[in-house]
Design a protein around this motif. Structure first.
Motif, PDB file in Angstrom:
ATOM      1  N   ILE A 108       0.737  -1.135   0.024  1.00  0.00           N
ATOM      2  CA  ILE A 108      -0.114   0.006  -0.043  1.00  0.00           C
ATOM      3  C   ILE A 108       0.813   1.172   0.067  1.00  0.00           C
ATOM      4  O   ILE A 108       1.666   1.327   0.606  1.00  0.00           O
ATOM      5  CB  ILE A 108      -0.922   0.009   1.184  1.00  0.00           C
ATOM      6  CG1 ILE A 108      -2.047  -1.037   1.086  1.00  0.00           C
ATOM      7  CG2 ILE A 108      -1.530   1.234   1.448  1.00  0.00           C
ATOM      8  CD1 ILE A 108      -2.809  -1.402   2.128  1.00  0.00           C
ATOM      9  N   SER A 109       0.469   2.147  -0.770  1.00  0.00           N
ATOM     10  CA  SER A 109       1.313   3.228  -0.867  1.00  0.00           C
ATOM     11  C   SER A 109       1.076   4.306   0.101  1.00  0.00           C
ATOM     12  O   SER A 109       0.148   4.383   0.918  1.00  0.00           O
ATOM     13  CB  SER A 109       1.155   4.199  -2.088  1.00  0.00           C
ATOM     14  OG  SER A 109       1.168   5.494  -2.031  1.00  0.00           O
ATOM     15  N   PRO A 110       2.033   4.974   0.883  1.00  0.00           N
ATOM     16  CA  PRO A 110       1.940   5.991   1.864  1.00  0.00           C
ATOM     17  C   PRO A 110       0.925   7.200   1.106  1.00  0.00           C
ATOM     18  O   PRO A 110       0.797   7.314  -0.059  1.00  0.00           O
ATOM     19  CB  PRO A 110       3.318   6.462   1.983  1.00  0.00           C
ATOM     20  CG  PRO A 110       4.110   5.783   1.256  1.00  0.00           C
ATOM     21  CD  PRO A 110       3.553   4.958   0.030  1.00  0.00           C
ATOM     22  N   ASP A 111       0.536   7.926   1.778  1.00  0.00           N
ATOM     23  CA  ASP A 111      -0.215   9.022   1.506  1.00  0.00           C
ATOM     24  C   ASP A 111       0.817  10.253   0.914  1.00  0.00           C
ATOM     25  O   ASP A 111       1.900  10.150   1.341  1.00  0.00           O
ATOM     26  CB  ASP A 111      -0.780   9.858   2.862  1.00  0.00           C
ATOM     27  CG  ASP A 111      -1.525   8.974   3.680  1.00  0.00           C
ATOM     28  OD1 ASP A 111      -2.810   8.649   3.358  1.00  0.00           O
ATOM     29  OD2 ASP A 111      -1.450   8.632   4.821  1.00  0.00           O
ATOM     30  N   THR A 112       0.258  10.889  -0.103  1.00  0.00           N
ATOM     31  CA  THR A 112       1.215  11.583  -1.092  1.00  0.00           C
ATOM     32  C   THR A 112       0.518  12.911  -1.486  1.00  0.00           C
ATOM     33  O   THR A 112      -0.823  13.078  -1.597  1.00  0.00           O
ATOM     34  CB  THR A 112       1.575  10.668  -2.324  1.00  0.00           C
ATOM     35  OG1 THR A 112       1.973   9.663  -2.073  1.00  0.00           O
ATOM     36  CG2 THR A 112       2.524  11.671  -3.092  1.00  0.00           C
ATOM     37  N   ALA A 113       1.411  13.979  -1.240  1.00  0.00           N
ATOM     38  CA  ALA A 113       1.323  15.410  -1.430  1.00  0.00           C
ATOM     39  C   ALA A 113       0.524  15.592  -2.804  1.00  0.00           C
ATOM     40  O   ALA A 113       0.803  14.780  -3.992  1.00  0.00           O
ATOM     41  CB  ALA A 113       2.346  16.181  -1.111  1.00  0.00           C
ATOM     42  N   THR A 114      -0.402  16.632  -2.776  1.00  0.00           N
ATOM     43  CA  THR A 114      -1.070  16.716  -3.939  1.00  0.00           C
ATOM     44  C   THR A 114      -0.253  16.948  -5.201  1.00  0.00           C
ATOM     45  O   THR A 114       0.702  17.690  -5.131  1.00  0.00           O
ATOM     46  CB  THR A 114      -2.023  18.273  -3.901  1.00  0.00           C
ATOM     47  OG1 THR A 114      -2.411  18.059  -2.515  1.00  0.00           O
ATOM     48  CG2 THR A 114      -2.885  18.219  -4.968  1.00  0.00           C
ATOM     49  N   CYS A 115      -0.510  16.480  -6.361  1.00  0.00           N
ATOM     50  CA  CYS A 115       0.453  16.595  -7.326  1.00  0.00           C
ATOM     51  C   CYS A 115       0.209  17.834  -8.526  1.00  0.00           C
ATOM     52  O   CYS A 115      -0.790  18.584  -8.026  1.00  0.00           O
ATOM     53  CB  CYS A 115       0.259  15.223  -8.572  1.00  0.00           C
ATOM     54  SG  CYS A 115      -1.346  15.066  -9.423  1.00  0.00           S
ATOM     55  N   ASN A 116       1.029  17.826  -9.285  1.00  0.00           N
ATOM     56  CA  ASN A 116       1.041  19.311  -9.715  1.00  0.00           C
ATOM     57  C   ASN A 116      -0.105  19.366 -10.879  1.00  0.00           C
ATOM     58  O   ASN A 116      -0.588  20.426 -10.966  1.00  0.00           O
ATOM     59  CB  ASN A 116       2.325  19.531 -10.676  1.00  0.00           C
ATOM     60  CG  ASN A 116       3.494  19.999  -9.768  1.00  0.00           C
ATOM     61  OD1 ASN A 116       3.376  20.534  -8.704  1.00  0.00           O
ATOM     62  ND2 ASN A 116       4.754  19.564 -10.184  1.00  0.00           N
ATOM     63  N   ASP A 117      -0.516  18.377 -11.521  1.00  0.00           N
ATOM     64  CA  ASP A 117      -1.638  18.133 -12.324  1.00  0.00           C
ATOM     65  C   ASP A 117      -2.937  18.489 -11.358  1.00  0.00           C
ATOM     66  O   ASP A 117      -3.855  19.416 -11.955  1.00  0.00           O
ATOM     67  CB  ASP A 117      -1.693  16.840 -12.796  1.00  0.00           C
ATOM     68  CG  ASP A 117      -0.854  16.588 -13.914  1.00  0.00           C
ATOM     69  OD1 ASP A 117      -0.371  17.490 -14.554  1.00  0.00           O
ATOM     70  OD2 ASP A 117      -0.466  15.400 -14.278  1.00  0.00           O
ATOM     71  N   CYS A 118      -3.233  18.052 -10.415  1.00  0.00           N
ATOM     72  CA  CYS A 118      -4.122  18.238  -9.368  1.00  0.00           C
ATOM     73  C   CYS A 118      -4.408  19.803  -8.882  1.00  0.00           C
ATOM     74  O   CYS A 118      -5.282  20.498  -9.097  1.00  0.00           O
ATOM     75  CB  CYS A 118      -4.299  17.456  -8.250  1.00  0.00           C
ATOM     76  SG  CYS A 118      -4.721  15.635  -8.788  1.00  0.00           S
ATOM     77  N   LEU A 119      -3.021  20.244  -8.851  1.00  0.00           N
ATOM     78  CA  LEU A 119      -3.084  21.530  -8.276  1.00  0.00           C
ATOM     79  C   LEU A 119      -3.520  22.598  -9.211  1.00  0.00           C
ATOM     80  O   LEU A 119      -3.924  23.488  -9.308  1.00  0.00           O
ATOM     81  CB  LEU A 119      -1.503  22.052  -7.962  1.00  0.00           C
ATOM     82  CG  LEU A 119      -1.007  21.830  -6.433  1.00  0.00           C
ATOM     83  CD1 LEU A 119       0.412  22.276  -6.273  1.00  0.00           C
ATOM     84  CD2 LEU A 119      -2.137  22.317  -5.471  1.00  0.00           C
ATOM     85  N   ARG A 120      -2.933  22.173 -10.742  1.00  0.00           N
ATOM     86  CA  ARG A 120      -3.402  23.154 -11.713  1.00  0.00           C
ATOM     87  C   ARG A 120      -4.833  23.173 -11.760  1.00  0.00           C
ATOM     88  O   ARG A 120      -5.603  24.060 -12.080  1.00  0.00           O
ATOM     89  CB  ARG A 120      -2.899  22.694 -13.059  1.00  0.00           C
ATOM     90  CG  ARG A 120      -1.624  23.566 -13.407  1.00  0.00           C
ATOM     91  CD  ARG A 120      -1.383  23.017 -14.957  1.00  0.00           C
ATOM     92  NE  ARG A 120      -0.976  21.790 -15.034  1.00  0.00           N
ATOM     93  CZ  ARG A 120       0.276  21.274 -14.844  1.00  0.00           C
ATOM     94  NH1 ARG A 120       1.228  21.748 -14.246  1.00  0.00           N
ATOM     95  NH2 ARG A 120       0.526  19.786 -14.760  1.00  0.00           N
ATOM     96  N   GLU A 121      -5.665  22.008 -11.643  1.00  0.00           N
ATOM     97  CA  GLU A 121      -6.901  21.742 -11.588  1.00  0.00           C
ATOM     98  C   GLU A 121      -7.615  22.490 -10.552  1.00  0.00           C
ATOM     99  O   GLU A 121      -8.644  23.200 -10.614  1.00  0.00           O
ATOM    100  CB  GLU A 121      -7.476  20.610 -11.807  1.00  0.00           C
ATOM    101  CG  GLU A 121      -7.110  19.638 -13.160  1.00  0.00           C
ATOM    102  CD  GLU A 121      -7.160  18.247 -12.939  1.00  0.00           C
ATOM    103  OE1 GLU A 121      -6.959  17.462 -13.931  1.00  0.00           O
ATOM    104  OE2 GLU A 121      -7.663  17.774 -11.778  1.00  0.00           O
ATOM    105  N   LEU A 122      -7.167  22.347  -9.384  1.00  0.00           N
ATOM    106  CA  LEU A 122      -7.449  22.939  -8.143  1.00  0.00           C
ATOM    107  C   LEU A 122      -7.799  24.530  -8.564  1.00  0.00           C
ATOM    108  O   LEU A 122      -8.754  25.123  -7.997  1.00  0.00           O
ATOM    109  CB  LEU A 122      -6.737  22.616  -7.017  1.00  0.00           C
ATOM    110  CG  LEU A 122      -6.943  23.245  -5.868  1.00  0.00           C
ATOM    111  CD1 LEU A 122      -8.312  22.580  -5.087  1.00  0.00           C
ATOM    112  CD2 LEU A 122      -6.196  23.102  -4.541  1.00  0.00           C
TER     113      LEU A 122
END
Ligand SMILES: [Zn+2]
Ligand SMILES: [Zn+2]
Length: 787
Positions: A108-122
Motif C-alpha cells: 500500500i502506498s503512503p499518503d502523498t502530497a497533491t500532484c502538480n496536475d491536481c494543483l493546476r485543476e484546483l
C-alpha cells in the motif's frame, strides 16, 4: 519467434514487484502499449503486476525501457523479471481482471502530497474541481490513512460511503484517465465536504462549498484575526494560528500545556520559507518532495515568527501544504492577511501535551474544544492516525527524526530473509513497532510515548491493522529488556512460540546495520538517554563490538548514580551535583561558582543520603544525563519540561560559539580512560568537570564552554573508537541513539572519525532516537532465529 508482414514478433511476460498497485501503474502500462501498438494484457496479481506484451522487437525493447524510466511518480519497482512466451496474436491490449487473491500481498502506498496536475485543476476556474478540497488522482492523495483493509479498493477505505457521480465514475473506468482506479476519486458533487464548527458560540454551521460562503475562507479570515482553530487534515487534526501573531501563539501554547517544545509551521511556498530560514538546495528538494515532511531548518536572524513558536531554538520545523485543503487554506490565509505580512501558520499536532494526536471528530471536539475556538472539519474519516514526519539534513544526508506520514507504510528492504513472520515492539518513548516478513520490514508510524491509555490503545490497534494490511501474523516477537516498558509487557503477553529480548543499545546499532545491509561486525557506538542494561544499570554511552547476533560491551561512560530515576531526568541539577560530587567529593560545596552558590544544600543532602543508601539511585552511563549535567552546571536550566530540553539548549549555545566571529582558544577538556582486564573500559569525565569549573571561575563564556564540551565529547568518542579498532581490528563504525539528534556533535564526530579513516554509518531510513529501535530489534531477532 514468428514473422508477420516482414517484422519479427515476440511475446514477453514481465513480472513486476514493488509499489505498483494503487499508483496508476496499469493505466501507465496500458498507455505505453497503445502508444507502441503492442497487444497483450496487464493485470494485478497477488505479488504485484503481470504483463504479457507482444509486438515487434524494437517496440518491445522501448516498452520495457519505459517501464523503468517513465513509471508513475508513486510507483517503486523492486524487481522486474522478463521471460519469453509464445505469441498469441491478439488484436488489442487490455487491462485484465485482477487475479483472485490479488493485492493481498501487494504494497500500500503512503499518503502523498497533491500532484502538480491536481494543483493546476484546483486553481483553474474552468475545471469542475475548482477549489474542491479533496481533489486527488492516482499520482497523489490519501492512501494509508484511509485504508481499512486489503485489497486496496474503494470499498475497503473510508471513501466507501461516497458513491461516485457519473463524471467521476467515467474517469475511474477510463484506462487512459489520470483517475483510472483512483480509489479516493471524488468531486464537489459526490465527495466529502468541509464544514466549520464554531465551538465558542456553540453554533454549528455546515456550509457546502457549492453555496456562496466558503468555510475555508471563513476559517482563514478567523485565523488572520487571531483565532486558534483545529484543522482536520490527512492523518489527524492540527491546531493552527497565525505564526506571526505573538498573542495567538502564546494563547495556543498556554492552552496546550506544552510550555517548551517548538510548534511546526506551514507556509504556502518556498519563497515564504526562505524569508524565515536558510534553505539549501537539498533542503528545498526535501520540502518540495512528494512526502512533504516537516523539515528542520536554521532560522534567519530576521525571522519574523513569534518568539513563542520555538522558544530558545535557532531552528524551525517547516512544511509546505500537502493536501488540497491545505493549499486552499494557505492561499485564503494569505489573502486575508494584511498586505506585506508573511502568511505562515502554526500547524502543530492536535493534542494536549503527551497525548496522541486527535483523529476522530467526536474525539477532537472533546479534547480540543478547550484549546481551539472552533474547527474546520470534514466528513472523510481518517482510519489510521498519522503524525507529520520530521526530517533534517545533517552529516551529508537525510536524518529522519520522526518516521510517519508519507513514509509509512513503505517497507525497508532487509539484506536477508526473515526466517519467520516477526513483530518487534519497540521502546517506550517515541514508540514505533515493526512487522516483518520475507525481506521486508514495515516500521509503523510514530505511536508516541507509551505512558497513557490512549497511546497504548493506538499501539495495539496499530499492530492489529498492520497485521491485516500486510498479512503478517507473527510467529516470534522481539522486545526491549526493560521489564516495566508497556511494549515489553505486551510482547510477553503475546501467544507466540518464540520471544527474543534485545538490549536497547544493541537494537540501536542493529538498526544501522539493517538499513545499510551490513552483515559483519562493526564498532557500535550508542549514545542515548536511557536504555536498560544487561547488568540492570541505566546504560546510555556504550561502545561495543557488535553484529546482528550479539554484542560485546567494550567500553562505557563511567557509572554515576541516577538519584530519583525519572526525577533526575526532569531535574538536570541533580546530575550536575552528582558529577561535581564525583569530581571533588564533598569539597564541591566550597567551589565558588554560581551553580553551587545557588544549590539548595538541604535538597542535596537528601540526594546524597539516597545515593549513600542505594535508594532509587541506579548506576548510569547515560550520555544524555552528562549533557544535562553540563547544561545545569553552566546555568542553562535546573529543570526541564521534556527529556533532552537542556541538552538541546546546550547545543544551541555551542552553535553560537561555532558561528561566532571570535572563536575562543581551541581546546579539548581532559578525560581519562580506565582499562581493566576482562572488563569494559570506563570513560571518566571527572577531569572534564574540573576543567569546566575552572573555566567558569575564569569567566569563560557559557557558549565557549558549551562549544568546547561538544568538541571534547566528539574527541572522547573518537578516541574510544580508535582504541577499539586496535583491540578488535574493526574499521567500520555505526552510530545511533537519541544523542545523535545533536547535529553539532554528530557532524564533529563523523568528521573526526573519517579523518581517522573509519568507515562511518548513521541512521538514514529510521530515526536515531528510540523511534528506530523496532527495526533493530527485528533484525537481531531474525539473526537469532536463523541460527
Ligand atoms: Zn493528483
Ligand atoms: Zn463526482
Amino acid at each position: 519467434m514468428s514473422s508477420v508482414m516482414g517484422s519479427t514478433i515476440e511475446r514477453r511476460r514481465i513480472i513486476i514487484q514493488g509499489i505498483v498497485q494503487g499508483v496508476g501503474f496499469r493505466p501507465f502500462v496500458y498507455g505505453q502499449a497503445l502508444h507502441r501498438s503492442l497487444v497483450g494484457f496487464v493485470l494485478n496479481d497477488s505479488t504485484g503486476v503481470t504483463i504479457e506484451v507482444e509486438g515487434p522487437l524494437d517496440a518491445l525493447d522501448g516498452f520495457q525501457h519505459a517501464l523503468r524510466e517513465q513509471a508513475p511518480p508513486l510507483a517503486r519497482i523492486d524487481s522486474l523479471v522478463v521471460e519469453p512466451v509464445v505469441p498469441c496474436y491478439e488484436t488489442s491490449f487490455i487491462i485484465a481482471q485482477s487475479q483472485a487473491g490479488a493485492e493481498r500481498h501487494a504494497l500500500i502506498s503512503p499518503d502523498t502530497a497533491t500532484c502538480n496536475d491536481c494543483l493546476r485543476e484546483l486553481f483553474d476556474p474552468t475545471d469542475r474541481r475548482y477549489h474542491y478540497p479533496f481533489i486527488n488522482c492516482t499520482n497523489c492523495g490519501p492512501r494509508f490513512t484511509i485504508v481499512k483493509d486489503v485489497p486496496y479498493d474503494r470499498d475497503k477505505t473510508t471513501m466507501r460511503v461516497f458513491s461516485m457521480c457519473p463524471a467521476c465514475q467515467a474517469e475511474y473506468d477510463d484506462p487512459l484517465n489520470r483517475r483510472f482506479h483512483a480509489q479516493p476519486n471524488a468531486c464537489a458533487l459526490c465527495g466529502p465536504q468541509v464544514h466549520f464548527i464554531n465551538w465558542v458560540e456553540g453554533e454549528t454551521r455546515q456550509v457546502s462549498p457549492l453555496l456562496n460562503a466558503d468555510p475555508i475562507v471563513a476559517v482563514a479570515q478567523r485565523l488572520a484575526a487571531g483565532a486558534v482553530l483545529a484543522i482536520k487534515g490527512l492523518g489527524g487534526y492540527h491546531l493552527a494560528c497565525d505564526a506571526l501573531n505573538e498573542e495567538a501563539v502564546r494563547r495556543l501554547r498556554q492552552r496546550k500545556h506544552r510550555e517548551a517544545k517548538p510548534f511546526a509551521l506551514m507556509a504556502p511556498d518556498l519563497e515564504t520559507i526562505r524569508r524565515l530560514c536558510q534553505v539549501s538546495d537539498t533542503e528545498a528538494a526535501l520540502l518540495q518532495s512528494h512526502r512533504r515532511p516537516i523539515v528542520l531548518l536554521s532560522q534567519r536572524p530576521d525571522c519574523p515568527v513569534a518568539p513563542d513558536v520555538a522558544p530558545a531554538y535557532d531552528t524551525l520545523g517547516v512544511m509546505l501544504p500537502y493536501t488540497p485543503l491545505h493549499h486552499l487554506l494557505l492561499r485564503a490565509f494569505a489573502e486575508a492577511s494584511e498586505p506585506g505580512r508573511l502568511p505562515v501558520l502554526v500547524m502543530t499536532s492536535g493534542n494536549l501535551s503527551d497525548e496522541p494526536i486527535a483523529y476522530q471528530d467526536d474525539d477532537a471536539r472533546q479534547r480540543l474544544a478547550s484549546i481551539a475556538e472552533g474547527m474546520l472539519a470534514h466528513n472523510r474519516d481518517i482510519h489510521m492516525r498519522c503524525d507529520d514526519s520530521v526530517v533534517r539534513i545533517t552529516a551529508g544526508g537525510e536524518q529522519i527524526l520522526r518516521w510517519s506520514r508519507s513514509y509509512v507504510p513503505e517497507p525497508i528492504a532487509l539484506p536477508f530473509d526473515l526466517p519467520l513472520p516477526l513483530l518487534a515492539c519497540g521502546g517506550h518513548l517515541k514508540n514505533t513497532f515493526c512487522l516483518g516478513k520475507g525481506r521486508q520490514a514495515f516500521v509503523s508510524h510514530h505511536i508516541g510515548d507509551l505512558e497513557n491509555l490512549e497511546t497504548l490503545t493506538s499501539f495495539r490497534e496499530g499492530i492489529e491493522h498492520f497485521q491485516r494490511l500486510f498479512d503478517i501474523y507473527p510467529r516470534a516477537v522481539a522486545y526491549d529488556l526493560h521489564p516495566e516498558y508497556l511494549a515489553t509487557k505486551y510482547a510477553l503477553d503475546m501467544d507466540v512460540p518464540q520471544k527474543i529480548g534485545v538490549q536497547h543499545h544493541h537494537a540501536h546499532i542493529a538498526s544501522v546495520l539493517a538499513e545499510h545491509g551490513l552483515q559483519g561486525s562493526v564498532i557500535g557506538l550508542a549514545a542515548d538517554g536511557t536504555g536498560y542494561g544487561t547488568d540492570g544499570a541505566v546504560w546510555g554511552c556504550e561502545i561495543m563490538a557488535a553484529d546482528l547476533m550479539g554484542f560485546e560491551r567494550l567500553a562505557h561512560l563511567a557509572y554515576v548514580p541516577l538519584p530519583g530515576g525519572e526525577q533526575a531526568v526532569r531535574q538536570p541539577w541533580r546530575m550536575a551535583a552528582v558529577y561535581l560530587a564525583q569530581a571533588y567529593g564533598d569539597a564541591f560545596w566550597e567551589l565558588d561558582i554560581p551553580f553551587v552558590r545557588e544549590l539548595d544544600r538541604s535538597k542535596w543532602h537528601v540526594l546524597a543520603q539516597m545515593i549513600a543508601r542505594g535508594i532509587n539511585s541506579l548506576p548510569t552511563s547515560s550520555m544524555g544525563r552528562l549533557f544535562d549535567a553540563v547544561a545545569a552546571l553552566i546555568g542553562l536550566r535546573n529543570e526541564v519540561l521534556y527529556e533532552g530540553q537542556a541538552a538541546i539548549e546546550l547545543e544551541m549555545l555551542a552553535q553560537q560559539q561555532e558561528k561566532g566571529i571570535h572563536k575562543g582558544q581551541a581546546g579539548i577538556y581532559p578525560f581519562t580512560i580506565n582499562k581493566r582486564d576482562q572488563m569494559p573500559a570506563t570513560l571518566d569525565v571527572a577531569p572534564m568537570f574540573r576543567a569546566i569549573v575552572s573555566n567558569i571561575q575564569q569567566g569563560v563564556s557559557a557558549s565557549e564552554i558549551a562549544g568546547r564540551f561538544h568538541s571534547s565529547i566528539a574527541e572522547l568518542l573518537a578516541t574510544m573508537c580508535s582504541g577499539t579498532r586496535e583491540q578488535t581490528g574493526l574499521n567500520v563504525v555505526a552510530l545511533s541513539g537519541g544523542v545523535f539528534q545533536n547535529r553539532l556533535l554528530l557532524e564533529q564526530l563523523v568528521k573526526r572519525l573519517e579523518e581517522m579513516a573509519f568507515q562511518v554509518y548513521v541512521n538514514r531510513r529510521v530515526p536515531p532516537n528510540d523511534g528506530g529501535i523496532s527495526l533493530g530489534q527485528i533484525a537481531v531477532a531474525a539473526a537469532h532465529l536463523q541460527r
